[in-house]
Design a protein around this motif. Structure first.
Motif, PDB file in Angstrom:
ATOM      1  N   SER A   1       5.052  -1.986  -7.681  1.00 45.16           N
ATOM      2  CA  SER A   1       4.681  -0.943  -6.725  1.00 45.16           C
ATOM      3  C   SER A   1       3.478  -1.249  -5.838  1.00 45.16           C
ATOM      4  CB  SER A   1       4.437   0.371  -7.466  1.00 45.16           C
ATOM      5  OG  SER A   1       3.404   0.243  -8.415  1.00 45.16           O
ATOM      6  N   PRO A   2       2.408  -1.923  -6.315  1.00 46.55           N
ATOM      7  CA  PRO A   2       1.203  -2.050  -5.485  1.00 46.55           C
ATOM      8  C   PRO A   2       1.404  -2.658  -4.104  1.00 46.55           C
ATOM      9  CG  PRO A   2       0.676  -2.570  -7.759  1.00 46.55           C
ATOM     10  CD  PRO A   2       2.172  -2.442  -7.691  1.00 46.55           C
ATOM     11  N   PRO A   3       2.124  -3.791  -3.951  1.00 51.75           N
ATOM     12  CA  PRO A   3       2.261  -4.346  -2.597  1.00 51.75           C
ATOM     13  C   PRO A   3       3.060  -3.450  -1.658  1.00 51.75           C
ATOM     14  CG  PRO A   3       3.585  -5.593  -4.182  1.00 51.75           C
ATOM     15  CD  PRO A   3       2.722  -4.685  -4.972  1.00 51.75           C
ATOM     16  N   ILE A   4       4.069  -2.756  -2.192  1.00 52.70           N
ATOM     17  CA  ILE A   4       4.868  -1.874  -1.342  1.00 52.70           C
ATOM     18  C   ILE A   4       4.056  -0.660  -0.921  1.00 52.70           C
ATOM     19  CG2 ILE A   4       6.955  -0.442  -1.238  1.00 52.70           C
ATOM     20  CD1 ILE A   4       8.226  -2.364  -3.274  1.00 52.70           C
ATOM     21  N   ALA A   5       3.333  -0.069  -1.874  1.00 51.23           N
ATOM     22  CA  ALA A   5       2.463   1.062  -1.541  1.00 51.23           C
ATOM     23  C   ALA A   5       1.424   0.648  -0.506  1.00 51.23           C
ATOM     24  CB  ALA A   5       1.783   1.584  -2.805  1.00 51.23           C
TER      25      ALA A   5
ATOM     26  N   VAL B   1       3.244 -11.521   3.869  1.00 55.99           N
ATOM     27  CA  VAL B   1       2.435 -12.227   2.866  1.00 55.99           C
ATOM     28  C   VAL B   1       2.148 -11.324   1.672  1.00 55.99           C
ATOM     29  CG1 VAL B   1       0.165 -13.234   2.405  1.00 55.99           C
ATOM     30  CG2 VAL B   1       1.385 -13.839   4.501  1.00 55.99           C
ATOM     31  N   VAL B   2       1.799 -10.078   1.942  1.00 53.20           N
ATOM     32  CA  VAL B   2       1.485  -9.135   0.861  1.00 53.20           C
ATOM     33  C   VAL B   2       2.710  -8.878  -0.008  1.00 53.20           C
ATOM     34  CG1 VAL B   2       0.959  -6.715   0.384  1.00 53.20           C
ATOM     35  CG2 VAL B   2      -0.451  -8.007   1.981  1.00 53.20           C
ATOM     36  N   LEU B   3       3.845  -8.616   0.613  1.00 55.69           N
ATOM     37  CA  LEU B   3       5.049  -8.278  -0.153  1.00 55.69           C
ATOM     38  C   LEU B   3       5.474  -9.428  -1.058  1.00 55.69           C
ATOM     39  CD1 LEU B   3       7.092  -6.374   2.597  1.00 55.69           C
ATOM     40  CD2 LEU B   3       6.035  -5.393   0.550  1.00 55.69           C
ATOM     41  N   TRP B   4       5.498 -10.638  -0.523  1.00 49.55           N
ATOM     42  CA  TRP B   4       5.964 -11.769  -1.332  1.00 49.55           C
ATOM     43  C   TRP B   4       4.925 -12.237  -2.345  1.00 49.55           C
ATOM     44  CZ3 TRP B   4      10.732 -12.734  -2.102  1.00 49.55           C
ATOM     45  CH2 TRP B   4      11.691 -12.420  -1.124  1.00 49.55           C
TER      46      TRP B   4
ATOM     47  N   LEU C   1      -3.817  -5.643  -8.580  1.00 46.85           N
ATOM     48  CA  LEU C   1      -2.811  -6.115  -7.631  1.00 46.85           C
ATOM     49  C   LEU C   1      -2.862  -5.324  -6.321  1.00 46.85           C
ATOM     50  CD1 LEU C   1      -0.530  -8.088  -7.160  1.00 46.85           C
ATOM     51  CD2 LEU C   1       1.045  -6.524  -8.333  1.00 46.85           C
ATOM     52  N   PHE C   2      -3.163  -4.035  -6.405  1.00 44.44           N
ATOM     53  CA  PHE C   2      -3.278  -3.201  -5.206  1.00 44.44           C
ATOM     54  C   PHE C   2      -4.470  -3.654  -4.358  1.00 44.44           C
ATOM     55  CE2 PHE C   2      -4.435   0.912  -3.084  1.00 44.44           C
ATOM     56  CZ  PHE C   2      -3.259   1.059  -2.356  1.00 44.44           C
TER      57      PHE C   2
END
Length: 546
Positions: free
Chosen positions: A409-413, A432-435, A476-477
């Motif tokens: 969840s953290p990268p998507i949020a 970059v964040v998502l992957w 991770l967020f």
């Protein structure tokens, strides 16, 4: 020993199935455009939106997981429920205006408009895979436990029956059938859960007897930092990270507000769902404490050890009289089928709008609806194939579910929230964040599994792997936000069309659908007052159970 069901019990269960099928086939008889099939024609009122948000979230893993974790750890797991109320307010007041004004069908479609098609493909793929690997598997696993204990059915029989039944009315009626069956299912699951809690509390001798027979720490919502499962340092932040992803960006949830008549009804629906999310602490977590007290008093299973996953089924078998058994079983079926229907409908929407229509932009309305139905059939088939594998899931089911969500969840949020708040965030930063977030979350999950069977000796690896999953989600967020800022600043600014109407700063730069654009002052005032009341209620509850 399985329950002996009376005629009244079977009649209640039978009536439930008749109502569900009647609603499904009523909507199946109507001509369906893609908007009607996937978003119920965008004419759903606030009450149905709120009930649907609640029912699509509550499933059998809540009955199993919340009561089991309540039995072991107390009320602290309820922070995920009460934080959800706050996240629902964020959905209504922060995200809903952008979602409805943009006229999107799916969350990946919204992400493409804000960033790029690469972000859309990422979210579509991850969502569909996650629905199958986490949501469907967990729903079926929890249902198998409950129905085996209560009805004597094996996990294969119960899973196949419920997947097929849910698939039939979802395929036939589309989103309208899903939402209006969820309206009925909300009422049924609340009545059943309240009945068991009330009877259990009466059996234990009332509130004072309950308090006297469970550890004092079980009534604390905030545990010490050293607590292995619910440290206060994680509880006050991580549920909101997971919650923004789940309640504000996940297709299976947001699709309900996309179906609302307008912004007023969408906001009112989120506020109503926020009030409903207060209840699980008292009707799903509290039964775990009641079971603990009854066990201490020798009134549940004297001399036997109860597994966390068996707490709710044991209470159903031991405490309920005839009539109430059928009602509670109907509520369990309602919870499962509502969640499964939400997953089936949302995943088929993603497969149709984000995959099929991308390759066939000229596709007719009829072909879109037909593909949606076909993709739901495929999902049902995949679910049946998955059934034999669900028995490998964790004993503390709810903790397993929250930990997996904490990894993805953290990268998507981050990309959704920062994308609305900061216009400088661009497509390269989002990619970059998502992957990166996906790789780090997957790495932690895999290493955690390996560590359980063959512990690592490296101090750094042990620290990362043994870190509480809520602390890892926070870390991770933070990493995701920093990456998005650094990469975005180091690369070109996003094009103006990626900002107009898609961020707060440029929200008024584009003319959009007038029906969704204007809020009625009286309705806005009502929603503000209701939101404030909800906030005060939550604050009081947190103080009482601090």
């Amino acid at each position: 020993m399985n329950l002996e069901f009376s005629f009244l019990d079977y009649a209640i269960i039978g009536a439930y199935f008749l109502i569900v099928f009647a609603i499904g086939f009523y909507f199946a008889r109507q001509e369906r455009s893609s908007t009607e099939y996937f978003l119920a024609g965008r004419h759903v009122g606030w009450f149905a939106v709120g009930a649907s948000l609640f029912a699509s979230n509550i499933s059998t893993e809540h009955f199993i997981g919340l009561s089991g974790t309540g039995y072991v750890s107390g009320l602290a797991t309820g922070n995920f429920e009460w934080s959800a109320s706050i996240c629902l307010l964020i959905l209504g007041w922060v995200f809903v205006p952008f979602y409805l004004k943009s006229g999107v069908f799916t969350m990946p479609e919204f992400l493409e408009r804000r960033y790029s098609s690469a972000s859309r493909w990422y979210l579509s793929s991850v969502s569909i895979i996650a629905y199958i690997l986490t949501k469907i598997s967990v729903h079926l696993f929890a249902a198998g436990i409950l129905l085996k204990q209560v009805m004597g059915w094996d996990i294969y029989t119960s899973s196949i029956l419920l997947v097929v039944v849910t698939g039939i009315y979802t395929i036939a009626g589309g989103m309208s059938a899903v939402i209006y069956t969820e309206l009925i299912q909300t009422f049924i699951l609340l009545v059943g859960a309240i009945a068991l809690t009330w009877i259990g509390l009466d059996k234990v001798g009332g509130w004072s007897e309950l308090v006297a027979n469970v550890p004092a720490g079980h009534f604390e919502m905030f545990k010490p930092m050293s607590d292995p499962e619910f440290p206060w340092t994680g509880v006050i932040i991580a549920p909101y990270i997971v919650g923004i992803w789940y309640w504000c960006t996940d297709q299976s949830i947001v699709q309900r507000v996309l179906a609302a008549k307008n912004i007023d009804h969408a906001k009112s629906g989120t506020v109503m769902a926020g009030f409903l999310k207060i209840l699980p602490v008292f009707i799903l977590v509290l039964p775990g404490l009641i079971a603990y007290a009854l066990q201490q008093k020798g009134m549940l299973l004297p001399g036997q050890k109860i597994s966390p996953n068996d707490v709710y089924p044991v209470m159903v078998k031991t405490l309920l009289p005839s009539g109430f058994r059928g009602l509670v079983v109907a509520s369990l079926l309602a919870a499962l089928m509502a969640s499964l229907a939400a997953v089936f409908n949302s995943a088929s929407t993603l497969m149709t709008i984000d995959v099929y229509q991308k390759f066939r932009p000229e596709a007719s309305e009829k072909s879109l609806v037909n593909f949606g139905r076909i993709s739901t059939v495929v999902l049902v088939a995949v679910s049946l194939f998955w059934v034999p594998l669900v028995s490998v899931l964790s004993d503390q089911l709810y903790v397993y579910l929250q930990s997996v969500q904490g990894y993805i969840s953290p990268p998507i949020a981050c990309v959704f929230l920062v994308g609305l708040l900061w216009p400088r965030a661009n497509a390269k930063g989002a990619a970059v964040v998502l992957w990166t977030g996906f790789v780090l979350g997957l790495l932690r999950f895999v290493l955690e599994i390996i560590h359980k069977s063959s512990p690592f000796t490296n101090p750094f690896l042990r620290t990362v792997i043994e870190m509480n999953f809520m602390h890892f989600a926070i870390l991770l967020f933070v990493i995701s936000i920093l990456l998005l800022i650094v990469v975005s600043l180091a690369t070109e600014r996003p094009a103006q069309e990626k900002l107009d109407g898609m961020t707060f700063e440029y929200a008024r730069n584009v003319e959009l659908n007038e029906e969704y654009k204007i809020e009625r002052p009286a309705h806005r005032q009502q929603n503000l007052v209701a939101s404030a009341i909800l906030g005060v209620m939550l604050l009081v509850l947190w103080i009482v159970f601090f």
